[in-house]
Write a protein that holds these residues in place. Sequence first.
Motif, mmCIF file in Angstrom:
data_model
loop_
_atom_site.group_PDB
_atom_site.id
_atom_site.type_symbol
_atom_site.label_atom_id
_atom_site.label_comp_id
_atom_site.label_asym_id
_atom_site.label_seq_id
_atom_site.Cartn_x
_atom_site.Cartn_y
_atom_site.Cartn_z
ATOM 1 N N SER A 1 0.830 -1.202 0.000
ATOM 2 C CA SER A 1 0.000 0.000 0.000
ATOM 3 C C SER A 1 0.864 1.252 0.000
ATOM 4 C CB SER A 1 -0.935 0.008 1.212
ATOM 5 O OG SER A 1 -0.183 0.069 2.408
ATOM 6 N N GLY A 2 0.228 2.368 -0.339
ATOM 7 C CA GLY A 2 0.956 3.624 -0.395
ATOM 8 C C GLY A 2 1.510 4.061 0.942
ATOM 9 N N ASN A 3 0.927 3.595 2.061
ATOM 10 C CA ASN A 3 1.421 3.979 3.391
ATOM 11 C C ASN A 3 2.494 3.040 3.922
ATOM 12 O OD1 ASN A 3 0.072 1.668 4.172
ATOM 13 N ND2 ASN A 3 -1.527 2.714 5.329
ATOM 14 N N GLU B 1 2.297 -0.387 4.219
ATOM 15 C CA GLU B 1 1.835 -1.669 4.752
ATOM 16 C C GLU B 1 1.848 -2.733 3.665
ATOM 17 O OE1 GLU B 1 -1.942 -3.512 7.313
ATOM 18 O OE2 GLU B 1 -2.248 -1.784 5.990
ATOM 19 N N ASP C 1 -6.819 2.592 -1.372
ATOM 20 C CA ASP C 1 -5.421 3.000 -1.287
ATOM 21 C C ASP C 1 -5.219 4.306 -2.036
ATOM 22 O OD1 ASP C 1 -2.780 2.908 -0.567
ATOM 23 O OD2 ASP C 1 -2.282 1.100 -1.695
ATOM 24 N N ASN C 2 -4.064 4.917 -1.778
ATOM 25 C CA ASN C 2 -3.650 6.121 -2.490
ATOM 26 C C ASN C 2 -2.229 5.903 -2.992
ATOM 27 O OD1 ASN C 2 -3.562 8.722 -3.506
ATOM 28 N ND2 ASN C 2 -2.967 9.642 -1.544
ATOM 29 N N LYS D 1 -5.928 8.009 -6.052
ATOM 30 C CA LYS D 1 -6.810 7.274 -5.152
ATOM 31 C C LYS D 1 -7.617 6.232 -5.916
ATOM 32 C CE LYS D 1 -7.381 10.963 -1.731
ATOM 33 N NZ LYS D 1 -8.364 11.814 -1.007
#
Length: 521
Positions: A300-302, A304, A323-324, A364
């Motif tokens: 994911s973009g963060n 994770e 997600d982004n 997004k």
Amino acid sequence: MNFRILMSFLLLAGVFCCPVASSGAPNVPEATPTTTPPPKRFNFADVRRRAEVLATQPFQETGTNLPDFLAKLNYDQYRDIRFRAEKTLWRDAGLPFEIQFAPLGFLFNRQVAINIVADGDSKPVEYTNDLFDYGHNQVPDNLPKDLGFAGFKVLYPLHTDSHYDEVAVFLGASYFRAVGQGQNYGLSARGLALDTGLPKPEEFPYFREFWLEKPGKDATELTVYALLDSQSVTGAYRFAIKPGVATQMEVKASIFARNKVQKFGVAPLTSMFFHGALNERFFDDFRPQVHDSDGLLLASGNGEWIWRPLNNPARLRISAYQDNNPRGFGLLQRDRSFDNYQDLEARYQIRPSIWVEPLGEWGKGSIQLIEIPSDAERYDNIAAFWVPEKPVETGQQLEFSYRLSFFLDLPTLSPGGRTLASRIGAGGAGDLNPEIRRFVIDFSGETLAKLAENTPVQAIVSASAGQIQNVVVHKNAHSNGWRLSFELLPQGVDRSELRCFLKLGNDVLTETWSYQWTVAK
């Protein structure tokens, strides 16, 4: 209608001015010749212009009417048609890549145009019936001489310099597959997925024309251009195919929308999962597991990493991970042990995984996973793709670039503890209670292997519905990893989203295990 690009060359003649001798007249400088522009070379922009113009026109289905001989072929009869090796494109040129063309017939009933780009010039490949050996099939005398091709295969000396292996194939709608070293064909990629998983017929865009760039003698990649078409969209694609241990394709796509699209699936992957270790249904099969892929991995973009085991559900399952700017996603075959498949012919243990790596920001949206109930291994019942947050409107233009990797293992994926295995069964203390579901997840990795047995590893487990109980974490000496088990008490619900991972203090040790449990019916 002929949609092949007409190449034109503009040659400007040089104009020279001759000095005139005149008594007492000033010297006139000699004029320089006008610069002649180089001939126009075919490139991606040509295909993009074709797609843009095509999108302004009503969709017209290309011919799909085959002679009965070809239309009625079954799977085995179609496979008995072979391209004659001596007619392989570029074989006599000593190039690192060779091309063989695929015949029409069976399910492949749409003719596609194929062109070769050499020295910047594009020319169509001429079709003749004698390109193919029809094997034991009874070929009619009146077989049309202009049938054309269904697709093509790419050959490359993947393992030894003396033998050309098939490394990629483009065949059927917008489907294509590839392999790296030591791999057998398995799951497929597609150009686009439109309205997949909705309560209405899925739309299947198709590549109607290809251009293959003739490679140089020292080339390590092959460039393929493709024109995509369907009722709702057109598109221009460029594939840079780089065979290797993990074969890669860099994909550039320019999409033009004829109509509004309800669900727009980017970089779609299609696979098969018949049964595996996480079964809650009975499969009368001597083989412990049958699947091309066993899980969906997301970065994911963060930051994770999420692992979602696949399943063959009793009912249609659709999962969406918001997600982004995702860093990547893919359908993986993590279980590489022959003992867990026992299939000498299919060799599921060497089916490739595919990882999708966005090149640039996708914004997004969501990575969606679709699992379709299946009663046989011949059906592709798994799909995964990226869906932008905003719907695609009529007249909209979209650009996507990404890299596909076809591999057996990529150590850089999921750098923490990986999910090694997922299992499910009846829970409860003493006598087993089928109403209580016990989940057992094994994680492995270098960091986990170094932790002593008494390390206070903590499990974080959550459920969207039902009650989590009896959470246990301990070292697994057999896998040199750590095992997490817990029970789900459904409390009357028929589905629940489950998540868990391991941590030590504030440090996350593993990827997040994510699963959608539903009542087996």
